[in-house]
Scaffold this active site. Structure first.
Site, PDB file in Angstrom:
ATOM      1  N   SER A 555       0.847  -1.195   0.000  1.00 14.35           N
ATOM      2  CA  SER A 555       0.000   0.000   0.000  1.00 14.35           C
ATOM      3  C   SER A 555       0.882   1.244   0.000  1.00 14.35           C
ATOM      4  O   SER A 555       2.026   1.203   0.461  1.00 14.35           O
ATOM      5  CB  SER A 555      -0.890   0.010   1.242  1.00 14.35           C
ATOM      6  OG  SER A 555      -1.529   1.252   1.406  1.00 14.35           O
ATOM      7  N   TYR A 568      -2.785  -0.866  10.546  1.00 10.38           N
ATOM      8  CA  TYR A 568      -2.787  -1.164   9.113  1.00 10.38           C
ATOM      9  C   TYR A 568      -1.497  -0.707   8.453  1.00 10.38           C
ATOM     10  O   TYR A 568      -0.829  -1.476   7.737  1.00 10.38           O
ATOM     11  CB  TYR A 568      -3.988  -0.494   8.455  1.00 10.38           C
ATOM     12  CG  TYR A 568      -4.081  -0.725   6.956  1.00 10.38           C
ATOM     13  CD1 TYR A 568      -4.608  -1.902   6.445  1.00 10.38           C
ATOM     14  CD2 TYR A 568      -3.646   0.255   6.066  1.00 10.38           C
ATOM     15  CE1 TYR A 568      -4.695  -2.108   5.077  1.00 10.38           C
ATOM     16  CE2 TYR A 568      -3.722   0.066   4.699  1.00 10.38           C
ATOM     17  CZ  TYR A 568      -4.250  -1.125   4.206  1.00 10.38           C
ATOM     18  OH  TYR A 568      -4.333  -1.341   2.861  1.00 10.38           O
TER      19      TYR A 568
END
Length: 678
Positions: A555, A568
């Protein structure tokens, strides 16, 4: 609109081809003759509709039929240059086509056109081939069928065989068909129903005779230690052997695999005569064209360990390649096509089963089905007499036939990911599903792994049948489940080439809201999960010796620090560094490890639908439905990132265009300056 005669032929063909007892996949051909109006003269002309080259009876449609004028086809007898030049007649068939002619005529066209019968079936039933390959097949034909079926000595398919069968029918008015030595059966009738009835009568009569007269143990007694292993044990052993077996089967070119552990195969491999019979090879042309001249047999008992088999494999493979090279060199002529490869397409492992290989999953599966047919043939022939296939010389004339080579050259160019086997985690929806869809479209075999097995299977079914994709359950945070998923992959497709670590979840919370349980869950699924998947996949990739790709869907958050995202983003940074670490460690094995850094993907995302989107929207103070637009507006290109954008990047990383690239992270974020890699 389909002509009534053609429609009747298609229906008969589909019925015959639907039962493997009658013929194998893509084996045999059927025809029908009838009148049609010539649009040029307005007069009736006799036509023949016949299954074209490369078709399958069970799935035959009108597009698979060749349409020829019978008068012109039979007139070719006047220009036939003789058996030494009979291959020229295949090109001559083009001059007998009616209109656009439909599908390309096959080599068996003459068999159908020259025989004086309105309907003809040529089939490859196991029972019929058993009689055709028995040492005293001619005697057995007369004994079993009387004057209703005539023996035809082996002759390579072609124009002369058509002439031979036409003459036999003419001289034997009571005959309804013939046994083609070493090959199969041909039957005929005045009507479609009569031809079908005659075909089935020959097959059923041969089958019944074998059942009633075969000796008790056609393959000999059971060899101690060669008995089939219990199912769980043989599947585990097959999974352990599969990478090494695929490695040797892919020495000349990569192949996809299929495992068969049916009773037919296991019983054959447990019997005393299996080494002798396997060495004799198959006989029917359709069989050995797909299974090669003979299989590679592991000459160790079922009780042998995986390590013992792996130690024995190199020597057996070297001997197989030497034997095949000798077969080629002793039969090849100056104008023969080049040798196509010396690796086996069938590998037999006592107690475990059969590994079959091909350019794709369907080809590998069908090769296995054909060898099962061959086992059935050998059982029938050995039960009545002794198995006597056609000579290696004749096999070579078929395998390296100029017409067969021309057929291979006409095949379409393989897709970029043909022969590659992919495992995509978290692939039942969103990014993972888009990746799986793109990889399958580019020719890969795909395993969709997801926590929800039902959704995984549903996603796989959208991509095609199980020759293209399968869906399995996999909890990537559980090592036992990960190992089971890898095993299921290699048992389904023979190996593994491409792994995409995509499974994930996201908890959008601030530092003080994030609990220890939240932290552990986030890291167990993504950091630990991708580590476990990569670890067990890498073992397969190394054993295969074919290189491979591991791709992490990381990401932009692995480098970009945003609010309320501690668990996350931290685990994404973990994944990002796994890419670098594994690229450095696995490179010596030809394994590339790369990552993709997407921006927030809203559309179709399971993560966003599960509450992450609402939390991120709250963080940014915008309506949830506007989140995709919000992400787009903060990018340089002002474009929303969708699952297909990520899938495109995965595809590019796995093609030969980037075969020198490893340890790379590709941003797929439409340009987020704060996430630029430095």
């Amino acid at each position: 609109m389909t002509n009534a005669t053609a429609a009747e032929l298609i229906a008969r063909s589909n019925r015959l081809g639907a039962d493997p007892k009658n013929t194998n996949f893509a084996g045999g051909n059927t025809s029908a003759k009838g009148l049609e109006t010539d649009p040029v003269t307005g007069e009736n002309v006799e036509l023949m509709w016949v299954k074209g080259s490369g078709g399958d009876l069970g799935t035959l449609t009108e597009e698979g039929l060749a349409v020829l004028r019978v008068d012109r086809l039979r007139a070719l007898q006047n220009v036939y240059p003789g058996i030494d030049r009979e291959d020229e007649m295949v090109a001559a068939f083009d001059h007998t086509l009616f209109g656009k002619g439909g599908a390309a005529p096959s080599i068996d066209t003459a068999m159908h056109g020259l025989v004086d019968a309105a309907h003809v079936d040529h089939l490859h039933p196991d029972a019929g081939i058993a009689i055709a390959t028995a040492k005293d097949g001619e005697h057995l034909t007369a004994k079993i069928f009387g004057d209703r079926v005539v023996w035809v000595p082996w002759r390579r398919p072609g124009f002369q065989l058509g002439l031979d069968i036409a003459e036999i029918k003419s001289k034997n008015p009571d005959a309804v068909g013939c046994i083609l030595g070493g090959h199969g059966i041909t039957a005929w009738g005045n009507t479609s129903d009569e031809a079908e009835k005659n075909s089935l009568w020959i097959i059923e009569t041969a089958d019944q005779y074998i059942a009633e007269h075969s000796r008790a143990e056609p393959f000999g007694s059971t060899l101690p230690g060669y008995e089939p292993l219990p199912e769980a044990e043989r599947r585990a052993k097959a999974a352990a052997l599969a990478p090494a077996l695929r490695a040797l089967a892919s020495t000349d070119r990569p192949v996809v695999g299929h495992v068969t552990d049916s009773d037919v195969v296991l019983d054959f491999l447990s019997a005393a005569e299996h080494p002798r019979l396997a060495e004799l090879g198959t006989s029917c042309p359709d069989h050995f064209l797909r299974t090669k001249v003979k299989p590679l047999v592991i000459d160790l008992p079922a009780t042998a360990s995986v390590d013992q088999i792996l130690k024995r494999l190199p020597e057996l493979h070297e001997q197989y390649r030497a034997d095949y090279t000798a077969y080629y060199e002793s039969n090849a002529a100056a104008d023969s096509p080049a040798m196509r490869g010396a690796d086996p397409l069938i590998i037999l492992v006592p107690g475990v089963g059969m590994f079959s290989y091909g350019k794709d999953k369907q080809t590998a599966r069908v090769a296995g089905e054909f060898y099962v047919n061959a086992i059935n043939v050998m059982r029938g022939a050995e039960g009545l007499s002794s198995y006597a296939p056609i000579s290696e010389r004749e096999k070579f004339r078929i395998e390296y036939w100029a017409l067969e080579e021309a057929k291979l050259q006409r095949m379409p160019k393989p897709k970029p990911l043909a022969t590659r086997i992919a495992l995509v985690t978290g692939a039942a929806s969103g990014i993972g599903k888009a990746i799986a869809t793109r990889l399958a479209a580019e020719g890969a075999c795909v395993v969709i792994a997801d926590l929800d097995a039902e959704k995984a299977r549903a996603a796989a079914s959208e991509l095609g049948n199980t020759d293209v994709a399968i869906g399995i359950a996999a909890d990537v945070s559980n090592e036992k489940a990960v190992k089971a998923a890898i095993d299921e992959t290699v048992l389904s497709f023979g190996g593994l080439d491409l792994v995409v670590n995509n499974a994930g979840l996201s908890l959008s919370k601030s530092l003080f809201e994030t609990t220890e349980k939240d932290w552990d869950l986030q890291h167990n699924v993504m950091a630990k999960g991708s580590f476990l998947v990569s670890k067990h996949a890498a073992r397969v990739l190394i054993d295969q010796q074919l290189g491979g790709d591991i791709v992490y869907i990381s990401s932009k958050n692995s480098v970009f620090a945003g609010p309320n995202n501690i668990a996350y983003s931290a685990t994404k940074a973990d994944q990002a560094h796994q890419v670098r670490l594994l690229a450095a460690e696995l490179g010596e094995h030809g394994i590339k490890v790369n990552g993709i850094n997407p921006d927030g993907v809203v559309r179709g995302s399971g993560i966003f639908a599960s509450g992450w989107g609402a939390n991120r929207a709250k963080t940014y103070g915008i309506p949830e439905e506007d989140l995709g637009k919000f992400y787009a507006q903060r990018t340089i290109l002002k474009r929303e990132v969708v699952p297909e954008n990520v899938a495109n990047a995965v595809f590019v990383l796995c093609t030969s265009d980037l075969d020198h690239t490893t340890g790379l992270h590709i941003p797929v974020d439409a340009g987020v300056a704060a996430a630029f890699l430095r």
